[in-house]
Design a protein around this motif. Structure first.
Motif, PDB file in Angstrom:
ATOM      1  N   MET A   1       3.590   1.160  -9.885  1.00  0.00           N
ATOM      2  CA  MET A   1       3.941   3.053 -10.408  1.00  0.00           C
ATOM      3  C   MET A   1       3.265   3.395 -10.555  1.00  0.00           C
ATOM      4  SD  MET A   1       8.062   2.035  -9.707  1.00  0.00           S
ATOM      5  CE  MET A   1       8.844   3.289  -9.943  1.00  0.00           C
ATOM      6  N   VAL A   2       2.648   3.343 -12.324  1.00  0.00           N
ATOM      7  CA  VAL A   2       2.132   4.572 -13.517  1.00  0.00           C
ATOM      8  C   VAL A   2       0.828   4.051 -13.197  1.00  0.00           C
ATOM      9  CG1 VAL A   2       4.411   3.858 -14.344  1.00  0.00           C
ATOM     10  CG2 VAL A   2       2.761   2.620 -15.074  1.00  0.00           C
ATOM     11  N   GLU A   3      -0.046   3.189 -12.999  1.00  0.00           N
ATOM     12  CA  GLU A   3      -1.408   3.066 -12.895  1.00  0.00           C
ATOM     13  C   GLU A   3      -1.867   4.030 -12.629  1.00  0.00           C
ATOM     14  OE1 GLU A   3      -5.373   0.158 -12.683  1.00  0.00           O
ATOM     15  OE2 GLU A   3      -3.321  -0.070 -11.047  1.00  0.00           O
ATOM     16  N   ALA A   4      -1.943   5.059 -11.596  1.00  0.00           N
ATOM     17  CA  ALA A   4      -3.098   6.167 -11.202  1.00  0.00           C
ATOM     18  C   ALA A   4      -2.168   6.893 -12.365  1.00  0.00           C
ATOM     19  CB  ALA A   4      -2.437   6.474  -9.731  1.00  0.00           C
TER      20      ALA A   4
ATOM     21  N   ASP B   1       0.724  -1.036  -0.189  1.00  0.00           N
ATOM     22  CA  ASP B   1       0.408   0.024  -0.034  1.00  0.00           C
ATOM     23  C   ASP B   1       1.084   1.287  -0.128  1.00  0.00           C
ATOM     24  OD1 ASP B   1       1.024  -0.673   2.945  1.00  0.00           O
ATOM     25  OD2 ASP B   1      -1.090   0.322   3.565  1.00  0.00           O
ATOM     26  N   GLU B   2       1.712   0.909   0.519  1.00  0.00           N
ATOM     27  CA  GLU B   2       2.829   2.565   0.877  1.00  0.00           C
ATOM     28  C   GLU B   2       3.543   2.961  -0.665  1.00  0.00           C
ATOM     29  OE1 GLU B   2       5.487   5.658   1.846  1.00  0.00           O
ATOM     30  OE2 GLU B   2       3.679   4.688   2.463  1.00  0.00           O
ATOM     31  N   ALA B   3       3.974   1.525  -1.417  1.00  0.00           N
ATOM     32  CA  ALA B   3       3.808   1.793  -3.241  1.00  0.00           C
ATOM     33  C   ALA B   3       3.074   2.471  -3.521  1.00  0.00           C
ATOM     34  CB  ALA B   3       4.228   0.359  -3.547  1.00  0.00           C
ATOM     35  N   ALA B   4       1.953   1.970  -3.837  1.00  0.00           N
ATOM     36  CA  ALA B   4       0.259   2.075  -4.016  1.00  0.00           C
ATOM     37  C   ALA B   4       0.832   3.906  -3.963  1.00  0.00           C
ATOM     38  CB  ALA B   4      -0.159   1.684  -4.113  1.00  0.00           C
ATOM     39  N   ARG B   5       0.778   4.308  -2.761  1.00  0.00           N
ATOM     40  CA  ARG B   5       0.371   5.650  -2.179  1.00  0.00           C
ATOM     41  C   ARG B   5       1.721   6.562  -3.103  1.00  0.00           C
ATOM     42  NH1 ARG B   5       2.317  10.087   0.395  1.00  0.00           N
ATOM     43  NH2 ARG B   5       4.438   8.496   1.111  1.00  0.00           N
ATOM     44  N   ILE B   6       2.875   5.972  -3.210  1.00  0.00           N
ATOM     45  CA  ILE B   6       3.826   7.144  -4.136  1.00  0.00           C
ATOM     46  C   ILE B   6       3.439   7.196  -5.670  1.00  0.00           C
ATOM     47  CG2 ILE B   6       6.239   6.885  -5.027  1.00  0.00           C
ATOM     48  CD1 ILE B   6       5.854   7.353  -1.636  1.00  0.00           C
ATOM     49  N   GLY B   7       2.822   5.676  -6.070  1.00  0.00           N
ATOM     50  CA  GLY B   7       3.179   6.247  -7.242  1.00  0.00           C
ATOM     51  C   GLY B   7       1.116   7.187  -7.493  1.00  0.00           C
ATOM     52  N   ARG B   8       0.695   7.114  -6.972  1.00  0.00           N
ATOM     53  CA  ARG B   8      -0.744   8.060  -6.485  1.00  0.00           C
ATOM     54  C   ARG B   8      -0.323   9.329  -6.345  1.00  0.00           C
ATOM     55  NH1 ARG B   8      -2.920   5.429  -3.156  1.00  0.00           N
ATOM     56  NH2 ARG B   8      -2.645   6.701  -1.666  1.00  0.00           N
TER      57      ARG B   8
ATOM     58  N   VAL C   1       0.486   0.172 -21.953  1.00  0.00           N
ATOM     59  CA  VAL C   1       1.568  -1.182 -21.565  1.00  0.00           C
ATOM     60  C   VAL C   1       3.124  -0.398 -20.922  1.00  0.00           C
ATOM     61  CG1 VAL C   1       2.231  -3.642 -22.103  1.00  0.00           C
ATOM     62  CG2 VAL C   1      -0.218  -2.930 -23.132  1.00  0.00           C
ATOM     63  N   SER C   2       3.173  -1.066 -20.064  1.00  0.00           N
ATOM     64  CA  SER C   2       4.403  -0.610 -19.451  1.00  0.00           C
ATOM     65  C   SER C   2       5.016  -2.068 -18.980  1.00  0.00           C
ATOM     66  CB  SER C   2       3.701   0.774 -18.126  1.00  0.00           C
ATOM     67  OG  SER C   2       6.166   0.582 -18.008  1.00  0.00           O
ATOM     68  N   ARG C   3       6.380  -1.840 -19.756  1.00  0.00           N
ATOM     69  CA  ARG C   3       7.495  -2.514 -19.343  1.00  0.00           C
ATOM     70  C   ARG C   3       8.544  -2.319 -18.589  1.00  0.00           C
ATOM     71  NH1 ARG C   3       5.888  -3.989 -25.412  1.00  0.00           N
ATOM     72  NH2 ARG C   3       5.518  -6.340 -25.419  1.00  0.00           N
ATOM     73  N   THR C   4       8.724  -1.064 -18.144  1.00  0.00           N
ATOM     74  CA  THR C   4       9.288  -0.933 -17.390  1.00  0.00           C
ATOM     75  C   THR C   4       8.906  -0.889 -16.093  1.00  0.00           C
ATOM     76  OG1 THR C   4      10.205   0.367 -19.338  1.00  0.00           O
ATOM     77  CG2 THR C   4      11.423   1.432 -17.172  1.00  0.00           C
ATOM     78  N   PHE C   5       8.569  -0.199 -15.933  1.00  0.00           N
ATOM     79  CA  PHE C   5       7.633   0.211 -14.408  1.00  0.00           C
ATOM     80  C   PHE C   5       6.599  -0.980 -13.892  1.00  0.00           C
ATOM     81  CE2 PHE C   5       8.217   4.529 -16.428  1.00  0.00           C
ATOM     82  CZ  PHE C   5       9.907   4.480 -15.187  1.00  0.00           C
TER      83      PHE C   5
END
Length: 511
Positions: free
Chosen positions: A174-177, A124-131, A166-170
């Motif tokens: 990290m990029v969905e939000a 959830d912390e990784a998701a928070r950074i992405g958002r 589509v991301s092959r790097t991330f």
């Protein structure tokens, strides 16, 4: 029967033609020159735009988010490492990066940076950074975001057509939000992160994204997406303007810039301690001058209100004059200090979620508000009876050029209110945070910048006894500040900010 088949074939052909026109017209299509037959240039990615079935279009997000340069993904992974894992983890990534870049190809480099940045973090912390953190970086640096021509082609597609990034790097987290909420893609597929023994924590290991797994995931994502709705572009050209974002770093963390930051960091801490000592220990009139010698700048626009004798009666009513009430927009916790420096005299201030450290370090009197209307009215009235008071009606800070909704309570406390337009400028560290622990150091981070600057402009007082309601008066003050600053007024609140950035309502229990 043949006529029906012909009509059906014609409709399908028109739909494919619509997709083809979209690809040719959009920003993404300009990248397809690498894939045209006869072009000898090597494509930056095996897949940029591809039709998948009748109603799906797959777009390479990396071509939109990353500059065509080696190591373009480093800033995003470094932000995850620092904001979620701390400065030590970020330093480890910086130290390993030169070796990883030399020894590993692009795909393996991305996997290695993901492992260093994400290993051991809570999901959830990784998701928070992405958002909350990474969207600002992508808005500022992504080459595909420099144009406003993305939303129109998306809306030009037939209603049933879904667009998958589509991301092959991330990793997706990290990029969905950013890609869904700010750009307008219907779904996002990236590298998958493997969890540890508990799904709450990440191992940092990512899976490869091959064409077979991609096709299977896109089919699943298509079933999960709701019916496509028309995306209305905001004033910034995207479905959703960026009003809120979090994180400490105010610059793009390229390897060279990050190295400079770590070299400067020890000096920054010493500089902040010296500046705090100046404001706390020296007399008020002297402290502003001495702080200016260390690089702190307070720029005053226009005239400042003169000090008034509290013994004078107010308008001949025979009543003692209360203190002047200043209402300012909220950029950092130091807004009242900047106003006091501009006035050349101390003022009191009221604020929410005041930490004990901020209260101790403050050179001016601070009073905590409770969000209980009657109690807050009593506290602010008692402070006004003793002198000038600064209030920030937004209730929370906003970094971007927007003003949040003003709470109308301040308009009921004095016969007139003086709006004050303030703006804070920093180059290395942001001075705001949504984390209860990190928030205690907001003032310290502001003073850690090499040349922190405040601009202060006092506007014409607003009469609060002109027959308007408190809400109308609050909106009038908000409008005056927005016009002076060139900002945009909104109806967003503190609750909206914390729900987006921290996943809570921003209420901290205090003793």
């Amino acid at each position: 029967m043949d006529a029906c088949k012909a009509a059906s074939s014609e409709r399908f052909a028109n739909r494919v033609l619509g997709i083809h026109r979209f690809v040719n017209r959009s920003l993404i299509a300009r990248l397809l020159q690498y894939m045209l037959p006869g072009d000898t240039a090597a494509p930056p990615s095996p897949l940029l735009v591809r039709q998948l079935g009748k109603n799906a279009l797959v777009v390479d997000a990396d071509a939109l988010l990353l500059k065509p340069a080696p190591g373009a993904a480093f800033p995003a992974y470094f932000l995850v490492a620092v904001e979620a894992g701390g400065y030590v983890r970020g330093l480890v990534l910086l130290a390993l990066y030169p070796f990883l870049r030399v020894l590993l190809p692009h795909g393996a480099l991305a996997k290695a940076m993901a492992f260093v940045s994400l290993c051991g973090l809570r999901r959830d912390e990784a998701a928070r950074i992405g958002r909350a953190v990474l969207p600002k970086l992508f808005f500022r640096e992504a080459p595909g975001m420099q144009s406003n021509a993305i939303i129109e082609p998306l809306n030009a597609l037939p209603e049933k057509v879904k667009v998958v990034a589509v991301s092959r790097t991330f990793p997706t987290v990290m990029v969905e939000a950013f890609l869904k909420e700010y750009v307008g893609f219907d779904a996002v597929a990236g590298r998958e992160l493997k969890g540890g023994s508990s799904s709450r924590y990440l191992t940092g290991v990512t899976t490869e994204l091959d064409m077979e797994s991609l096709a299977a995931r896109v089919v699943v994502l298509m079933k999960q997406t709701e019916k496509k709705t028309t995306k209305t572009a905001s004033s910034c050209g995207y479905p959703k303007p960026m009003v809120f974002h979090d994180g400490r770093l105010a610059f793009t963390p390229t390897p060279a810039a990050v190295l400079a930051m770590y070299v400067y960091l020890p000096f920054a801490v010493v500089l902040a301690v010296v500046r705090i000592a100046i404001y706390v220990l020296l007399p008020w009139r002297v402290s502003s001058v001495v702080a200016g010698l260390t690089g702190v700048r307070v720029r005053v626009i226009g005239a400042t209100p003169a000090a008034e004798d509290s013994d004078d009666d107010a308008g001949g009513t025979g009543k003692p004059r209360r203190g002047r009430l200043y209402a300012c927009n909220h950029r950092t916790l130091l807004d009242p200090v900047g106003i006091a420096c501009a006035l050349g005299r101390p003022v009191a201030a009221v604020t929410y979620s005041l930490s004990r450290l901020s209260e101790v370090l403050s050179p001016i009197p601070l009073r905590r508000l409770t969000r209980n209307r009657d109690e807050d009215r009593r506290r602010m009235s008692s402070m006004l009876a003793r002198g000038d008071v600064v209030v920030c009606p937004e209730g929370t800070t906003c970094r971007e050029p927007y003003l949040l909704r003003f709470s109308p309570l301040f308009t009921e406390l004095a016969s007139e209110v003086t709006p004050v337009a303030v703006d804070a400028r920093t180059t290395v560290f942001y001075a705001t945070s949504t984390s209860p622990v990190a928030k205690s150091f907001d003032s310290v981070y502001f003073l850690m910048n090499p040349r922190p600057e405040y601009s202060v402009q006092f506007l014409e007082p607003v009469n609060t006894e002109n027959g308007k309601s408190s809400i109308e008066l609050a909106n009038e003050v908000q409008g005056a500040l927005a016009a002076a600053l060139g900002f945009e007024g909104t109806a967003l609140t503190r609750k909206d900010k914390y729900l987006l950035l921290a996943g809570n309502e921003g209420v901290v229990k205090t003793k």
